[in-house]
Design a protein around this motif. Sequence first.
Motif, PDB file in Angstrom:
ATOM      1  N   HIS A  18      44.214  40.129   3.835  1.00  0.00           N
ATOM      2  CA  HIS A  18      43.569  41.341   4.359  1.00  0.00           C
ATOM      3  C   HIS A  18      42.161  41.034   4.864  1.00  0.00           C
ATOM      4  CE1 HIS A  18      42.388  45.519   4.745  1.00  0.00           C
ATOM      5  NE2 HIS A  18      41.385  45.318   3.914  1.00  0.00           N
ATOM      6  N   THR A  19      41.426  40.219   4.114  1.00  0.00           N
ATOM      7  CA  THR A  19      40.065  39.842   4.510  1.00  0.00           C
ATOM      8  C   THR A  19      40.090  39.014   5.795  1.00  0.00           C
ATOM      9  OG1 THR A  19      39.344  39.851   2.199  1.00  0.00           O
ATOM     10  CG2 THR A  19      37.969  38.635   3.764  1.00  0.00           C
ATOM     11  N   LEU A  20      41.038  38.090   5.899  1.00  0.00           N
ATOM     12  CA  LEU A  20      41.153  37.269   7.107  1.00  0.00           C
ATOM     13  C   LEU A  20      41.413  38.131   8.336  1.00  0.00           C
ATOM     14  CD1 LEU A  20      43.309  34.335   5.675  1.00  0.00           C
ATOM     15  CD2 LEU A  20      40.880  34.240   6.266  1.00  0.00           C
ATOM     16  N   ARG A  21      42.236  39.161   8.171  1.00  0.00           N
ATOM     17  CA  ARG A  21      42.513  40.057   9.301  1.00  0.00           C
ATOM     18  C   ARG A  21      41.253  40.821   9.712  1.00  0.00           C
ATOM     19  NH1 ARG A  21      47.005  41.409   5.911  1.00  0.00           N
ATOM     20  NH2 ARG A  21      48.889  40.295   6.555  1.00  0.00           N
ATOM     21  N   ILE A  22      40.469  41.257   8.718  1.00  0.00           N
ATOM     22  CA  ILE A  22      39.226  41.982   9.016  1.00  0.00           C
ATOM     23  C   ILE A  22      38.253  41.074   9.766  1.00  0.00           C
ATOM     24  CG2 ILE A  22      37.153  42.981   7.955  1.00  0.00           C
ATOM     25  CD1 ILE A  22      38.962  44.155   5.797  1.00  0.00           C
ATOM     26  N   TRP A  23      38.139  39.822   9.314  1.00  0.00           N
ATOM     27  CA  TRP A  23      37.243  38.877   9.995  1.00  0.00           C
ATOM     28  C   TRP A  23      37.658  38.690  11.452  1.00  0.00           C
ATOM     29  CZ3 TRP A  23      36.776  34.292   5.995  1.00  0.00           C
ATOM     30  CH2 TRP A  23      36.059  34.744   4.880  1.00  0.00           C
ATOM     31  N   GLU A  24      38.957  38.600  11.651  1.00  0.00           N
ATOM     32  CA  GLU A  24      39.469  38.431  13.007  1.00  0.00           C
ATOM     33  C   GLU A  24      39.089  39.620  13.899  1.00  0.00           C
ATOM     34  OE1 GLU A  24      43.796  38.707  15.187  1.00  0.00           O
ATOM     35  OE2 GLU A  24      43.713  37.963  13.121  1.00  0.00           O
ATOM     36  N   ARG A  26      36.748  42.108  13.244  1.00  0.00           N
ATOM     37  CA  ARG A  26      35.349  42.536  13.249  1.00  0.00           C
ATOM     38  C   ARG A  26      34.418  41.479  13.833  1.00  0.00           C
ATOM     39  NH1 ARG A  26      33.448  45.059   7.720  1.00  0.00           N
ATOM     40  NH2 ARG A  26      35.148  46.447   8.364  1.00  0.00           N
ATOM     41  N   TYR A  27      34.713  40.210  13.561  1.00  0.00           N
ATOM     42  CA  TYR A  27      33.780  39.145  13.944  1.00  0.00           C
ATOM     43  C   TYR A  27      34.353  38.179  14.985  1.00  0.00           C
ATOM     44  CZ  TYR A  27      31.421  40.767   9.727  1.00  0.00           C
ATOM     45  OH  TYR A  27      30.806  41.543   8.772  1.00  0.00           O
ATOM     46  N   ASP A  28      35.635  38.338  15.308  1.00  0.00           N
ATOM     47  CA  ASP A  28      36.289  37.437  16.263  1.00  0.00           C
ATOM     48  C   ASP A  28      36.142  35.978  15.828  1.00  0.00           C
ATOM     49  OD1 ASP A  28      37.772  36.944  18.559  1.00  0.00           O
ATOM     50  OD2 ASP A  28      35.985  36.535  19.756  1.00  0.00           O
ATOM     51  N   ILE A  29      36.136  35.786  14.503  1.00  0.00           N
ATOM     52  CA  ILE A  29      35.881  34.454  13.962  1.00  0.00           C
ATOM     53  C   ILE A  29      37.160  33.613  13.907  1.00  0.00           C
ATOM     54  CG2 ILE A  29      36.247  34.892  11.482  1.00  0.00           C
ATOM     55  CD1 ILE A  29      33.540  33.414  11.065  1.00  0.00           C
ATOM     56  N   LEU A  30      38.317  34.273  13.926  1.00  0.00           N
ATOM     57  CA  LEU A  30      39.606  33.594  13.968  1.00  0.00           C
ATOM     58  C   LEU A  30      40.395  34.118  15.159  1.00  0.00           C
ATOM     59  CD1 LEU A  30      40.653  33.722  10.212  1.00  0.00           C
ATOM     60  CD2 LEU A  30      40.271  31.633  11.524  1.00  0.00           C
ATOM     61  N   ARG A  31      41.072  33.215  15.830  1.00  0.00           N
ATOM     62  CA  ARG A  31      41.881  33.606  16.985  1.00  0.00           C
ATOM     63  C   ARG A  31      43.273  32.988  16.851  1.00  0.00           C
ATOM     64  NH1 ARG A  31      37.416  32.703  21.848  1.00  0.00           N
ATOM     65  NH2 ARG A  31      35.859  34.166  21.006  1.00  0.00           N
ATOM     66  N   PRO A  32      44.098  33.562  15.965  1.00  0.00           N
ATOM     67  CA  PRO A  32      45.418  32.972  15.735  1.00  0.00           C
ATOM     68  C   PRO A  32      46.335  33.129  16.937  1.00  0.00           C
ATOM     69  CG  PRO A  32      45.241  35.107  14.655  1.00  0.00           C
ATOM     70  CD  PRO A  32      43.869  34.779  15.181  1.00  0.00           C
ATOM     71  N   ASN A  33      47.283  32.228  17.031  1.00  0.00           N
ATOM     72  CA  ASN A  33      48.377  32.422  17.967  1.00  0.00           C
ATOM     73  C   ASN A  33      49.349  33.431  17.378  1.00  0.00           C
ATOM     74  OD1 ASN A  33      47.511  30.434  19.886  1.00  0.00           O
ATOM     75  ND2 ASN A  33      48.198  28.858  18.459  1.00  0.00           N
ATOM     76  N   ARG A  34      50.226  33.937  18.193  1.00  0.00           N
ATOM     77  CA  ARG A  34      51.213  34.901  17.698  1.00  0.00           C
ATOM     78  C   ARG A  34      52.599  34.525  18.205  1.00  0.00           C
ATOM     79  NH1 ARG A  34      49.229  39.800  15.498  1.00  0.00           N
ATOM     80  NH2 ARG A  34      46.958  39.956  15.598  1.00  0.00           N
ATOM     81  N   THR A  35      53.576  34.755  17.351  1.00  0.00           N
ATOM     82  CA  THR A  35      54.964  34.498  17.728  1.00  0.00           C
ATOM     83  C   THR A  35      55.458  35.619  18.632  1.00  0.00           C
ATOM     84  OG1 THR A  35      55.882  35.731  15.857  1.00  0.00           O
ATOM     85  CG2 THR A  35      55.330  33.415  15.470  1.00  0.00           C
ATOM     86  N   ASP A  36      56.680  35.471  19.109  1.00  0.00           N
ATOM     87  CA  ASP A  36      57.278  36.509  19.954  1.00  0.00           C
ATOM     88  C   ASP A  36      57.401  37.833  19.222  1.00  0.00           C
ATOM     89  OD1 ASP A  36      57.492  34.643  21.948  1.00  0.00           O
ATOM     90  OD2 ASP A  36      59.589  34.136  21.502  1.00  0.00           O
ATOM     91  N   THR A  37      57.446  37.761  17.902  1.00  0.00           N
ATOM     92  CA  THR A  37      57.530  38.990  17.094  1.00  0.00           C
ATOM     93  C   THR A  37      56.153  39.419  16.574  1.00  0.00           C
ATOM     94  OG1 THR A  37      58.092  37.628  15.170  1.00  0.00           O
ATOM     95  CG2 THR A  37      59.919  38.605  16.404  1.00  0.00           C
ATOM     96  N   ASN A  38      55.091  38.870  17.171  1.00  0.00           N
ATOM     97  CA  ASN A  38      53.702  39.269  16.895  1.00  0.00           C
ATOM     98  C   ASN A  38      53.208  38.862  15.508  1.00  0.00           C
ATOM     99  OD1 ASN A  38      51.393  40.372  18.132  1.00  0.00           O
ATOM    100  ND2 ASN A  38      51.608  42.268  16.946  1.00  0.00           N
ATOM    101  N   ILE A  39      53.775  37.793  14.928  1.00  0.00           N
ATOM    102  CA  ILE A  39      53.318  37.293  13.636  1.00  0.00           C
ATOM    103  C   ILE A  39      52.244  36.236  13.870  1.00  0.00           C
ATOM    104  CG2 ILE A  39      53.996  36.009  11.565  1.00  0.00           C
ATOM    105  CD1 ILE A  39      56.772  37.281  11.844  1.00  0.00           C
ATOM    106  N   ARG A  40      51.141  36.343  13.142  1.00  0.00           N
ATOM    107  CA  ARG A  40      50.036  35.394  13.288  1.00  0.00           C
ATOM    108  C   ARG A  40      50.440  34.001  12.802  1.00  0.00           C
ATOM    109  NH1 ARG A  40      47.798  40.262  11.768  1.00  0.00           N
ATOM    110  NH2 ARG A  40      45.813  40.906  12.730  1.00  0.00           N
ATOM    111  N   THR A  41      50.031  32.974  13.552  1.00  0.00           N
ATOM    112  CA  THR A  41      50.173  31.589  13.111  1.00  0.00           C
ATOM    113  C   THR A  41      48.847  30.863  13.333  1.00  0.00           C
ATOM    114  OG1 THR A  41      50.965  30.772  15.264  1.00  0.00           O
ATOM    115  CG2 THR A  41      52.631  31.547  13.682  1.00  0.00           C
TER     116      THR A  41
END
Length: 293
Positions: A18-24, A26-41
């Motif tokens: 949950h914290t990692l998602r907030i950082w992403e 609010r702060y754009d500090i993480l930019r994960p890739n996403r699968t075709d089903t929109n799952i973060r990797t």
Amino acid sequence: MSIYSIKDLEQLSGIKAHTLRIWEQRYDILRPNRTDTNIRTYDDGDLKLVLNIALLKEHGYKISEISKMTPETMSKEVVKISDQQLSYPDQIHALTLSMLDLDEERFEKIINTNTIQYGFETMMINIIYPFLSRIGTLWVTGSIGPAQEHFISNLVRQKIIVAIDGQLATLKPGAKKFLLCLPEGELHELSLLFGNYIIRARQNKVIYLGQSLPFSELLFAYKVHKPDYIFSVITSVPGPDEVQSYVYELSNAFPEAKILLSGYQVVGQDIDCPENVRILIQMKELGGIVAGN
């Protein structure tokens, strides 16, 4: 390059998903890739970033400050912290980074510094074991590659063997005899080796038979040595469908011995333990048993 889920990052860093998602967000500090089903990797770079952030946060840096750092600045701050006296969780983060980078020099510095400060056994129990436990599930699921697993396992194995070789060969009065082995097909030897160290450190006798021992050979060795204890670690073999019958087989075959078991397949499982069988949840329990002889 390994691919990680958000749960992998949570397990390795201790930072909630949950914290990692907030950082992403609010702060754009993480930019994960996403699968075709929109799952973060996430990739190795993302994992290193999260581990570095975790280390900085534990030393008083605010996430708002960290988010503004360049990669070079963040790296310098992490190195500065690493040169100080670190807590156990910090050391585990640092070991994880050394594993990802296959950085033997960094691994050696962490282990040698903590061995001098705390002693080998305390270092193993409070740093190496939590570290191996944290990443163990990732090894099983393939999130960490064989090269990284072998790199760390072999370095830890070397450290334990050197520590065993440095022990005195004398036995204490009334020393007990321990037979150590892994079941046939079981190759995960680190805990068994460390058990060897713990028992010898308390001046008891060890008969060390190592990995993947057929049951018939265990019967033979028992007849020759008549040990007071048999110690084994069941990490993967026998599996969940066979492990209970294996425990019964040990108990019935060696009724006069005290059988000590540890490892993933028995710890925290619904194992019925006969009277002469005990499951060790943590390796430090072995030290208490040996010292109480």
